[in-house]
Design a protein around this motif. Structure first.
Motif, mmCIF file in Angstrom:
data_model
loop_
_atom_site.group_PDB
_atom_site.id
_atom_site.type_symbol
_atom_site.label_atom_id
_atom_site.label_comp_id
_atom_site.label_asym_id
_atom_site.label_seq_id
_atom_site.Cartn_x
_atom_site.Cartn_y
_atom_site.Cartn_z
ATOM 1 N N ILE A 1 0.861 -1.183 0.000
ATOM 2 C CA ILE A 1 0.000 0.000 0.000
ATOM 3 C C ILE A 1 0.899 1.235 0.000
ATOM 4 O O ILE A 1 1.751 1.376 0.878
ATOM 5 N N PRO A 2 0.754 2.131 -0.961
ATOM 6 C CA PRO A 2 1.624 3.318 -1.022
ATOM 7 C C PRO A 2 1.485 4.176 0.239
ATOM 8 O O PRO A 2 0.404 4.255 0.830
ATOM 9 N N PRO A 3 2.551 4.811 0.663
ATOM 10 C CA PRO A 3 2.482 5.706 1.836
ATOM 11 C C PRO A 3 1.403 6.773 1.647
ATOM 12 O O PRO A 3 1.296 7.379 0.580
ATOM 13 N N GLY A 4 0.598 6.960 2.688
ATOM 14 C CA GLY A 4 -0.465 7.949 2.629
ATOM 15 C C GLY A 4 -1.774 7.435 2.074
ATOM 16 O O GLY A 4 -2.794 8.132 2.159
ATOM 17 N N ASP A 5 -1.790 6.233 1.504
ATOM 18 C CA ASP A 5 -3.022 5.646 0.979
ATOM 19 C C ASP A 5 -3.583 4.631 1.976
ATOM 20 O O ASP A 5 -2.886 4.209 2.906
ATOM 21 N N GLY B 1 -12.543 -4.336 -2.503
ATOM 22 C CA GLY B 1 -12.617 -3.917 -1.104
ATOM 23 C C GLY B 1 -11.714 -4.712 -0.183
ATOM 24 O O GLY B 1 -11.348 -4.235 0.906
ATOM 25 N N ARG B 2 -11.320 -5.898 -0.600
ATOM 26 C CA ARG B 2 -10.430 -6.711 0.230
ATOM 27 C C ARG B 2 -9.028 -6.116 0.320
ATOM 28 O O ARG B 2 -8.234 -6.542 1.167
ATOM 29 N N PHE B 3 -8.727 -5.154 -0.549
ATOM 30 C CA PHE B 3 -7.387 -4.579 -0.579
ATOM 31 C C PHE B 3 -7.303 -3.263 0.202
ATOM 32 O O PHE B 3 -6.314 -2.547 0.097
ATOM 33 N N ARG B 4 -8.324 -2.962 1.007
ATOM 34 C CA ARG B 4 -8.284 -1.802 1.898
ATOM 35 C C ARG B 4 -7.524 -2.170 3.163
ATOM 36 O O ARG B 4 -7.682 -3.272 3.709
ATOM 37 N N ALA B 5 -6.725 -1.232 3.658
ATOM 38 C CA ALA B 5 -5.869 -1.511 4.815
ATOM 39 C C ALA B 5 -6.653 -1.983 6.034
ATOM 40 O O ALA B 5 -6.248 -2.969 6.679
ATOM 41 N N PRO B 6 -7.760 -1.334 6.431
ATOM 42 C CA PRO B 6 -8.473 -1.805 7.627
ATOM 43 C C PRO B 6 -8.939 -3.251 7.519
ATOM 44 O O PRO B 6 -8.860 -4.010 8.493
ATOM 45 N N ARG B 7 -9.409 -3.626 6.349
ATOM 46 C CA ARG B 7 -9.885 -5.000 6.181
ATOM 47 C C ARG B 7 -8.718 -5.987 6.208
ATOM 48 O O ARG B 7 -8.815 -7.064 6.805
ATOM 49 N N LEU B 8 -7.608 -5.624 5.573
ATOM 50 C CA LEU B 8 -6.434 -6.492 5.593
ATOM 51 C C LEU B 8 -5.912 -6.675 7.014
ATOM 52 O O LEU B 8 -5.557 -7.792 7.424
ATOM 53 N N ILE B 9 -5.861 -5.599 7.763
ATOM 54 C CA ILE B 9 -5.369 -5.676 9.150
ATOM 55 C C ILE B 9 -6.291 -6.560 9.984
ATOM 56 O O ILE B 9 -5.833 -7.362 10.808
#
Length: 300
Positions: free
Chosen positions: A252-256, A278-286
């Protein structure tokens, strides 16, 4: 409607129809095969300077095609598919033996002549290198081959590891070359990690998520209640899935807060992204990674 159609229908809200996704995947496959054809010809004719120059240009052109292609470019997707299929048919009709290289979207491993890259791609660990080779089968479809390896010095003094072997199904020679990290990883006993804090050069985010899903699906229900040998195997699978999710997060690029679609173009990864971005969003991945790690704690 089939299960596959149901999955593909999920891309509709994101601007692509199931037919566009299928056509895009086919075009990417044809590009990969054309690159393999020209790479094999390059190696066969490397003593012919005119042929080498022309083949270098064609390989570069098809790599650029793949990097710029989008499922929405339907006319271009169709044109590339037609051109690719014509080249593949011609290669199959050649009287001389043809041993195609590998199918990949980037100038990595053994499908692109090493002269076209500034340096071989970095494999941060042997685990990452073997995973990459597992994900890139021979043109006949076989993923296995006995992998002999040697360490070589690159121009400038850096080190690389070359893996070679023969495909057990069709006999084609396989070869992958990876740069080695300046410093080896410092891992605790039993720890699974594919690399350091830097993002992978070998796999894109879609490939890493596919790997995570594949490992997680192999973990049986209530694995902490299994016999000890099965528990160890289940723990390794779950730890591998969690480590793969970590690799997605690094991309994930910095700031995204998500992996951009343009960064996922591999044969394996692109369909994963297109089916459920949507599976590639940071909150969901975490959340998924943390769930895997919580389950790991049940193993003690």
């Amino acid at each position: 409607m089939t299960d596959d159609d149901g999955i593909l229908n999920k891309v509709r809200p994101h601007g692509f129809t199931p037919e566009e996704v299928r056509d895009f995947e086919i075009a990417i496959d044809r590009i990969n095969r054309v690159i393999a054809v020209y790479s094999a010809q390059y190696h066969e004719r490397r003593d012919d300077p005119v042929a080498v120059t022309l083949l270098r240009a064609e390989i570069s052109r098809w790599v650029r095609m793949q990097e710029s292609l989008s499922p929405g470019d339907q006319e271009r997707v169709a044109a590339i598919r037609r051109e690719g299929e014509a080249i593949i048919r011609e290669a199959r009709g050649r009287s001389a033996p043809w041993h195609p290289g590998e199918s990949r979207r980037r100038p990595l491993g053994d499908d692109i002549p090493s002269e076209l890259a500034a340096r071989p791609p970095l494999a941060r660990s042997s685990l990452e290198a073997h995973l990459y080779m597992d994900l890139h089968p021979c043109a006949c479809g076989e993923t296995r081959f006995d992998r002999a390896s040697v360490v070589e010095e690159l121009p400038g003094g850096d080190l690389a590891r070359r893996y070679t072997g023969r495909c057990p199904s069709c006999g084609a020679e396989r070869e992958f070359v990876f740069s080695l990290p300046q410093e080896p990883q410092d891992l605790e006993t039993g720890e699974i990690r594919y690399g350091d804090a830097e993002p992978s050069e070998l796999l894109d985010a879609g490939e890493w998520l596919w790997v995570a899903d594949s490992y997680a699906r192999l973990v049986p229900p209530q694995p902490h209640r299994l016999p000890e040998p099965d528990r160890r195997r289940a723990r390794t699978l779950l730890a591998s899935a969690a480590a793969a999710i970590d690799e997605v997060l690094k991309l994930i690029p910095p700031g995204d807060d998500r992996v951009p679609q343009g960064a996922v173009r591999s044969r394996v990864g692109a369909p994963v992204y297109l089916r459920e971005p949507g599976r590639f969003r940071a909150p969901r991945l975490i959340a998924v990674r943390d769930a895997y790690q919580s389950a790991l704690r049940l193993f003690g």
